[in-house]
Design an enzyme around this catalytic site. Structure first.
Site, PDB file in Angstrom:
ATOM      1  N   CYS A 113     104.283  38.802-100.964  1.00 60.12           N
ATOM      2  CA  CYS A 113     103.940  37.315-101.518  1.00 60.12           C
ATOM      3  C   CYS A 113     103.245  36.738-100.244  1.00 60.12           C
ATOM      4  O   CYS A 113     102.603  35.535-100.822  1.00 60.12           O
ATOM      5  CB  CYS A 113     105.147  36.734-101.916  1.00 60.12           C
ATOM      6  SG  CYS A 113     106.014  37.423-103.317  1.00 60.12           S
ATOM      7  N   HIS A 264     104.622  29.126-101.002  1.00 58.85           N
ATOM      8  CA  HIS A 264     104.614  30.017-101.892  1.00 58.85           C
ATOM      9  C   HIS A 264     105.816  29.703-103.031  1.00 58.85           C
ATOM     10  O   HIS A 264     106.804  29.212-102.502  1.00 58.85           O
ATOM     11  CB  HIS A 264     105.219  31.450-101.342  1.00 58.85           C
ATOM     12  CG  HIS A 264     105.435  32.374-102.053  1.00 58.85           C
ATOM     13  ND1 HIS A 264     104.907  32.987-103.146  1.00 58.85           N
ATOM     14  CD2 HIS A 264     106.661  33.396-102.359  1.00 58.85           C
ATOM     15  CE1 HIS A 264     105.243  33.647-104.010  1.00 58.85           C
ATOM     16  NE2 HIS A 264     106.611  34.269-103.645  1.00 58.85           N
ATOM     17  N   ASN A 294     106.635  32.824-110.479  1.00 58.58           N
ATOM     18  CA  ASN A 294     106.271  33.407-108.778  1.00 58.58           C
ATOM     19  C   ASN A 294     105.184  34.264-109.173  1.00 58.58           C
ATOM     20  O   ASN A 294     105.419  35.490-109.705  1.00 58.58           O
ATOM     21  CB  ASN A 294     107.336  34.353-108.358  1.00 58.58           C
ATOM     22  CG  ASN A 294     107.072  34.713-106.861  1.00 58.58           C
ATOM     23  OD1 ASN A 294     105.889  35.076-106.683  1.00 58.58           O
ATOM     24  ND2 ASN A 294     108.114  35.399-106.125  1.00 58.58           N
TER      25      ASN A 294
END
Ligand code: UT7
Length: 340
Positions: A113, A264, A294
């Site tokens: 990520c 993030h 996500n």
């Protein structure tokens, strides 16, 4: 003058899966998922859509926004943990072909990520040394295709999508830039490598059967994602605020002077806790988890593109992009938009 973000683009697949839909096949519900993550729904890649097709769509939009022709691009980087092919050809090569970036080198970057910020830093180095070329940096993921859909504590977290930026350098061609407004931290803590894992790499290569022949893939358990959610949560809260603070400190500024933070999008509670630790109002943090979930390496560039489109990113704003992910990796960049 110097290195600049020339344009942004993003793509979210039209198919949307709401929490209620997941609740039909798993012991979960919208109330639990939203209150624990901030997620109501996620976009999911449809038939024929892959990490490369989404990356190419986001990349094309970024090139158009930047007014840059495909042949002007000297480097294509795709940050992804869900490449079309594993491990080759790279998704970036597929995208380079799709977009006609005939003069570009291309490679994938895997830092989970945090991957987009890692990729951005590689691209910044590239345009710094080759100011007559542009770099296309893309984060693209189809996480919904690799999660374990029987694990309610992890499958609910993820969505698919892609975001992209075009980087350029308006210093005189051939002159390496010395001007930069950016400061970057790239880091990792390999002791937490078991916190988020997907099995199926060469370390767990196909086992051999009794006669010494590798077993057929269909007779071996499918690779699965495992997630130690609480440990990742604690790491994330500690790390995001530390990276952001360290970036500010190294530039002699303070978090209060930041205009926007693009963290993030893993869990709204992680972002809220980060805001509290940084003593910043939550309104300075971009939040889109409710509808995107996500999207891993795509989450920061999707957020940036949404902010640009909403007119909320103005020239001269002091911003931080910060992320974390499997590895464990972490990364942050401080810049004065749109300069890097
Ligand atoms: O980009 C990096 C990727 N990883 C992450 O972002 C993960 C970060 N971690 C998180 O976001 C959170 O830790 C989760 C959302 C994964 C879990 O939230 P939590 O508040 O840490 O819950 P928990 O794991 O401590 O579980 C609490 C309870 C458990 O039940 P018991 O054992 O107390 O009876 C779980 O089984 O909640 C249960 N649970 C669920 N219940 C309904 C876990 N997932 C669900 C669910 N629906 N989807």
């Amino acid at each position: 003058m110097g290195i600049k973000i020339l344009g942004t683009g993003s793509y979210l697949p039209p198919k949307v899966v709401h929490n209620d839909e997941i609740g039909k096949s798993l012991d979960t519900n919208d109330e639990w998922i939203f209150s624990h993550t901030g997620i109501h729904s996620r976009h999911v890649a449809g038939d024929g859509e892959t990490t490369s097709t989404m990356a190419a769509k986001a990349g094309k939009l970024a090139l158009e926004a930047a007014n840059v022709k495909p042949e002007e691009v000297g480097l294509v980087i795709v940050a992804t943990s869900t490449p079309d092919y594993n491990p080759f050809p790279s998704t970036a090569c597929v995208v380079q072909g799709m977009l006609g970036c005939v003069n570009a080198g291309a490679f994938d970057l895997q830092a989970a990520c945090a991957g987009f910020i890692y990729a951005l830093e590689q691209a910044r180095g590239f345009v710094n040394f080759y100011p007559d070329k542009k770099a296309l940096v893309i984060g693209s993921e189809t996480l919904t295709r690799v999660v374990d859909w029987s694990d309610r504590s992890s499958c609910i977290l993820f969505g698919d999508g892609a975001g992209a930026l075009v980087l350029g350098n308006d210093e005189a061609p051939g002159v390496a830039s010395t001007k930069t407004t950016a400061h970057t931290i790239l880091g990792a803590d390999g002791n937490g490598s078991h916190f988020i894992m997907r099995t199926g790499g060469t370390r767990d290569a196909l086992p051999f059967s009794e006669n010494g022949v590798p077993m057929k893939p269909e007779s071996v358990e499918r690779p699965e994602m495992t997630l130690m959610g609480h440990d990742v949560f604690m790491f994330a809260v500690k790390t995001l605020s530390k990276v952001a603070r360290d970036l500010c400190e190294s530039l002699g500024t303070s978090p209060e002077e930041l205009d926007r933070v693009f963290a993030h999008q893993a869990n709204s509670r992680i972002i809220e806790a980060t805001a509290r630790r940084m003593k910043l109002p939550l309104s300075k943090f971009w939040l889109n988890l409710e509808t995107t979930a996500n999207t891993s390496a795509a989450s920061v560039p999707i957020s940036l593109d949404q902010a640009v489109k909403a007119g909320e990113l103005k020239d001269g704003m002091k911003i931080i992009m910060v992320g974390f992910g499997a590895g464990l990796t972490y990364a942050g960049t401080y810049c004065t938009w749109p300069n890097l």
